[in-house]
Write a protein that holds these residues in place. Structure first.
Motif, PDB file in Angstrom:
ATOM      1  N   ALA A 160      59.586  43.803  48.768  1.00  0.00           N
ATOM      2  CA  ALA A 160      58.226  43.691  48.713  1.00  0.00           C
ATOM      3  C   ALA A 160      57.618  42.528  47.793  1.00  0.00           C
ATOM      4  CB  ALA A 160      57.563  45.327  48.160  1.00  0.00           C
ATOM      5  N   LEU A 161      56.596  42.323  47.891  1.00  0.00           N
ATOM      6  CA  LEU A 161      55.920  41.186  47.244  1.00  0.00           C
ATOM      7  C   LEU A 161      55.593  42.044  45.621  1.00  0.00           C
ATOM      8  CD1 LEU A 161      53.347  39.343  49.384  1.00  0.00           C
ATOM      9  CD2 LEU A 161      55.639  38.450  48.351  1.00  0.00           C
ATOM     10  N   MET A 162      55.642  41.046  44.475  1.00  0.00           N
ATOM     11  CA  MET A 162      55.209  41.746  43.296  1.00  0.00           C
ATOM     12  C   MET A 162      53.512  41.988  43.371  1.00  0.00           C
ATOM     13  SD  MET A 162      55.350  39.893  39.553  1.00  0.00           S
ATOM     14  CE  MET A 162      54.236  40.329  38.278  1.00  0.00           C
ATOM     15  N   GLY A 163      53.007  40.924  44.233  1.00  0.00           N
ATOM     16  CA  GLY A 163      51.595  41.072  44.487  1.00  0.00           C
ATOM     17  C   GLY A 163      50.653  40.727  43.369  1.00  0.00           C
ATOM     18  N   TYR A 164      49.822  41.750  42.783  1.00  0.00           N
ATOM     19  CA  TYR A 164      48.751  41.538  41.896  1.00  0.00           C
ATOM     20  C   TYR A 164      49.284  41.381  40.547  1.00  0.00           C
ATOM     21  CZ  TYR A 164      49.993  46.582  41.599  1.00  0.00           C
ATOM     22  OH  TYR A 164      50.848  47.646  41.659  1.00  0.00           O
ATOM     23  N   PHE A 165      48.192  40.790  39.754  1.00  0.00           N
ATOM     24  CA  PHE A 165      48.341  40.751  38.160  1.00  0.00           C
ATOM     25  C   PHE A 165      47.143  40.407  37.364  1.00  0.00           C
ATOM     26  CE2 PHE A 165      48.952  36.695  39.873  1.00  0.00           C
ATOM     27  CZ  PHE A 165      48.295  35.563  39.052  1.00  0.00           C
ATOM     28  N   VAL A 166      47.061  40.911  36.371  1.00  0.00           N
ATOM     29  CA  VAL A 166      45.844  40.555  35.595  1.00  0.00           C
ATOM     30  C   VAL A 166      46.313  39.368  34.285  1.00  0.00           C
ATOM     31  CG1 VAL A 166      44.688  42.686  35.939  1.00  0.00           C
ATOM     32  CG2 VAL A 166      45.893  42.536  33.836  1.00  0.00           C
ATOM     33  N   THR A 291      45.311  34.659  42.055  1.00  0.00           N
ATOM     34  CA  THR A 291      44.893  34.527  40.745  1.00  0.00           C
ATOM     35  C   THR A 291      44.204  35.652  40.084  1.00  0.00           C
ATOM     36  OG1 THR A 291      42.598  33.809  39.795  1.00  0.00           O
ATOM     37  CG2 THR A 291      42.398  34.159  42.218  1.00  0.00           C
ATOM     38  N   HIS A 292      44.379  35.895  39.019  1.00  0.00           N
ATOM     39  CA  HIS A 292      43.807  37.169  38.160  1.00  0.00           C
ATOM     40  C   HIS A 292      42.533  37.678  38.496  1.00  0.00           C
ATOM     41  CE1 HIS A 292      42.311  34.818  34.704  1.00  0.00           C
ATOM     42  NE2 HIS A 292      43.448  34.245  34.846  1.00  0.00           N
ATOM     43  N   ARG A 293      41.625  36.609  38.791  1.00  0.00           N
ATOM     44  CA  ARG A 293      40.198  36.774  38.916  1.00  0.00           C
ATOM     45  C   ARG A 293      40.316  37.899  40.102  1.00  0.00           C
ATOM     46  NH1 ARG A 293      36.817  32.487  37.579  1.00  0.00           N
ATOM     47  NH2 ARG A 293      38.110  30.737  36.755  1.00  0.00           N
ATOM     48  N   VAL A 294      41.019  38.114  41.181  1.00  0.00           N
ATOM     49  CA  VAL A 294      40.706  38.897  42.171  1.00  0.00           C
ATOM     50  C   VAL A 294      40.930  40.223  41.785  1.00  0.00           C
ATOM     51  CG1 VAL A 294      41.886  39.854  44.161  1.00  0.00           C
ATOM     52  CG2 VAL A 294      41.473  37.414  44.081  1.00  0.00           C
ATOM     53  N   ILE A 295      42.024  40.600  40.976  1.00  0.00           N
ATOM     54  CA  ILE A 295      42.521  41.967  40.392  1.00  0.00           C
ATOM     55  C   ILE A 295      41.349  42.536  39.436  1.00  0.00           C
ATOM     56  CG2 ILE A 295      43.996  43.527  39.487  1.00  0.00           C
ATOM     57  CD1 ILE A 295      44.793  42.410  42.284  1.00  0.00           C
ATOM     58  N   GLU A 296      40.991  41.682  38.184  1.00  0.00           N
ATOM     59  CA  GLU A 296      40.016  41.761  37.539  1.00  0.00           C
ATOM     60  C   GLU A 296      38.399  42.159  38.179  1.00  0.00           C
ATOM     61  OE1 GLU A 296      40.314  38.454  34.867  1.00  0.00           O
ATOM     62  OE2 GLU A 296      42.357  39.152  34.533  1.00  0.00           O
ATOM     63  N   SER A 297      38.330  41.209  39.322  1.00  0.00           N
ATOM     64  CA  SER A 297      37.112  41.530  39.952  1.00  0.00           C
ATOM     65  C   SER A 297      37.048  43.128  40.675  1.00  0.00           C
ATOM     66  CB  SER A 297      36.833  40.555  40.933  1.00  0.00           C
ATOM     67  OG  SER A 297      36.670  39.332  40.502  1.00  0.00           O
ATOM     68  N   LEU A 298      38.309  43.332  41.155  1.00  0.00           N
ATOM     69  CA  LEU A 298      38.150  44.684  41.762  1.00  0.00           C
ATOM     70  C   LEU A 298      38.212  46.029  40.788  1.00  0.00           C
ATOM     71  CD1 LEU A 298      41.038  44.046  44.282  1.00  0.00           C
ATOM     72  CD2 LEU A 298      38.744  44.412  45.007  1.00  0.00           C
ATOM     73  N   LEU A 299      38.762  45.395  39.608  1.00  0.00           N
ATOM     74  CA  LEU A 299      38.732  46.798  38.588  1.00  0.00           C
ATOM     75  C   LEU A 299      37.307  46.875  38.166  1.00  0.00           C
ATOM     76  CD1 LEU A 299      41.716  45.651  36.760  1.00  0.00           C
ATOM     77  CD2 LEU A 299      41.277  47.805  37.708  1.00  0.00           C
ATOM     78  N   CYS A 300      36.456  46.098  38.432  1.00  0.00           N
ATOM     79  CA  CYS A 300      35.185  45.948  37.799  1.00  0.00           C
ATOM     80  C   CYS A 300      34.119  46.005  38.890  1.00  0.00           C
ATOM     81  CB  CYS A 300      34.777  44.660  36.995  1.00  0.00           C
ATOM     82  SG  CYS A 300      35.815  44.424  35.556  1.00  0.00           S
ATOM     83  N   GLY A 301      34.620  46.451  40.034  1.00  0.00           N
ATOM     84  CA  GLY A 301      33.527  46.569  41.351  1.00  0.00           C
ATOM     85  C   GLY A 301      33.036  45.317  41.788  1.00  0.00           C
ATOM     86  N   SER A 302      33.338  44.272  41.330  1.00  0.00           N
ATOM     87  CA  SER A 302      32.800  42.677  41.885  1.00  0.00           C
ATOM     88  C   SER A 302      33.638  42.364  43.397  1.00  0.00           C
ATOM     89  CB  SER A 302      32.847  41.822  40.957  1.00  0.00           C
ATOM     90  OG  SER A 302      32.176  40.536  41.337  1.00  0.00           O
ATOM     91  N   ILE A 303      33.072  42.356  44.317  1.00  0.00           N
ATOM     92  CA  ILE A 303      33.933  42.353  45.600  1.00  0.00           C
ATOM     93  C   ILE A 303      34.304  40.698  45.667  1.00  0.00           C
ATOM     94  CG2 ILE A 303      33.551  41.930  48.179  1.00  0.00           C
ATOM     95  CD1 ILE A 303      31.225  44.017  47.552  1.00  0.00           C
ATOM     96  N   PRO A 304      35.776  40.649  45.541  1.00  0.00           N
ATOM     97  CA  PRO A 304      36.193  39.102  45.452  1.00  0.00           C
ATOM     98  C   PRO A 304      36.036  38.548  46.580  1.00  0.00           C
ATOM     99  CG  PRO A 304      38.054  40.852  45.584  1.00  0.00           C
ATOM    100  CD  PRO A 304      36.683  41.626  45.656  1.00  0.00           C
TER     101      PRO A 304
END
Length: 377
Positions: A160-166, A291-304
């Protein structure tokens, strides 16, 4: 409580990310590195290469146990993740010994697989050859990035892919971590910003997208376009129930090592709060596809708004919990986002919340990663 071991042969920030996410999720994490701390610290003076700084945190983190460099008596572990780098391990016997004391063994394959076909397969094949003596004990592969179709390692075992990161700073610093992971937003809450981008415009692939969007958004008349947090604060104080604005902060000097103090940058302590005030967050690729922006956005409810949803391996779907821009459709996708109704945004943000709870909250992230590596919960 399951114990997970990591055998490391390089100096990469991904090692800290993997170890810290697992530790914060309640696993006992034990690490053996073929590099001593003085070796690691030898490169921290280079501001352009933060890998050594992030990696050095492994040696001082109270949640992580580092084994001494001369260790030969390795502890039994429920899962051993060993790093498959472009060179073989310096101490193959030690890795073999630890494998013998592990219930499950997973190889973390660090090649990104994002260049051309010939280069990718040559790199995959070379690593398999260098690590061939360990493959009979390897039950799964964790891939740093790239496609999973027709990958040579996956012809030998599932993966599997490691995938997400912050950003690693948000895992190490308790205050920053709380600000990012705190579930202090609701799906139907009104946000003063309709669209957000803030940060470094480099490398060239990102600069092209950012410049194109800057020209496009500067010509629109629908919403105020704000260029700093001070301007954003004044707008919020005076607009009342006005239309959500656009916060567009492109760093003027992308190579400034003191960027946190610049007026055109957002300090990490304020980053989560800004994300939680925006409906959509523009997340163009940088030096890596992810990009870590995607995960950080999702954690904060901002739609990436992004361009490679599959790389994150968390069920991102266009129009459901994100917006996907093609190579040449960033302007059209951003315009679509700005024209969404409140009802559409709330519906998408509810799906973002579900994604966060399933994959990104700290306990969920660690469990998901451990399951990818074959640890049965």
């Amino acid at each position: 409580m399951s114990r997970i071991g990591l055998y490391l042969v390089s100096i990469e920030r991904q090692s800290y990310l993997i170890a810290k996410i697992l530790a914060l999720s309640g696993y006992q994490v034990v690490i053996y590195s073929e590099y001593s701390l003085p070796d690691v610290l030898g490169g921290t003076e280079s501001p352009g290469i933060p890998e050594r700084q992030y990696f050095s945190w492994l040696y001082s983190d109270s949640d992580i146990q580092m084994l001494p460099l001369e260790e030969t008596n390795f502890p039994a572990v429920d899962l051993l993740i060993y790093e498959m780098w472009h060179r073989p391990p310096a101490h193959p016997g030690r890795l073999s010994d630890w494998m013998a004391r592990a219930s499950n063994v997973t190889a973390f394959h660090t090649h990104e697989f994002n260049v051309n076909f010939y280069h990718n397969y040559r790199a995959d094949f070379a690593r398999l050859v260098k690590y061939r003596r360990f493959l009979t004990r390897t039950r799964r592969f964790l891939l740093r990035g790239g496609r999973t179709n027709f990958r040579l390692p996956l012809m030998l075992a599932p993966g599997a892919l490691m995938g997400y990161f912050v950003n690693p700073d948000f895992l190490r610093d308790t205050e920053l971590r709380h600000s990012l992971y705190a579930p202090d937003w609701t799906a139907d809450g009104k946000r003063p910003l309709g669209l957000l981008f803030a940060g470094n415009p480099e490398p060239p692939v990102r600069r092209k997208i950012v410049e194109e969007l800057t020209d496009h958004l500067s010509g629109q008349q629908q919403r105020p376009m704000l260029r700093s947090l001070d301007e954003c604060g004044r707008y919020q104080a005076s607009s009342g129930n006005g239309k959500p604005a656009i916060l567009w902060m492109v760093r003027g000097n992308p190579n400034d090592v003191n960027w946190e103090g610049r007026a055109d940058s957002i300090h990490p302590q304020r980053w989560a709060g800004v994300l939680k005030s925006a409906d959509f967050s523009v997340c163009p690729p940088g030096y890596e596809l992810k990009t870590h922006r995607v995960i950080e956005s999702l954690l904060c409810g901002s739609i990436p708004i992004l361009d490679c949803p599959d790389e994150y391996d968390i069920g991102l779907e266009d129009g459901v919990n994100c917006l996907v821009a093609g190579k040449n459709t960033w302007k059209e996708t951003v315009s679509e986002a700005l024209n969404f109704s409140k009802e559409q945004i709330v519906a998408m943000r509810k799906n973002v919340w579900l994604c966060k709870e399933r994959f990104l909250a700290l306990n969920a992230a660690g469990r998901h990663l451990a399951q990818k590596c074959g640890l049965v919960l």
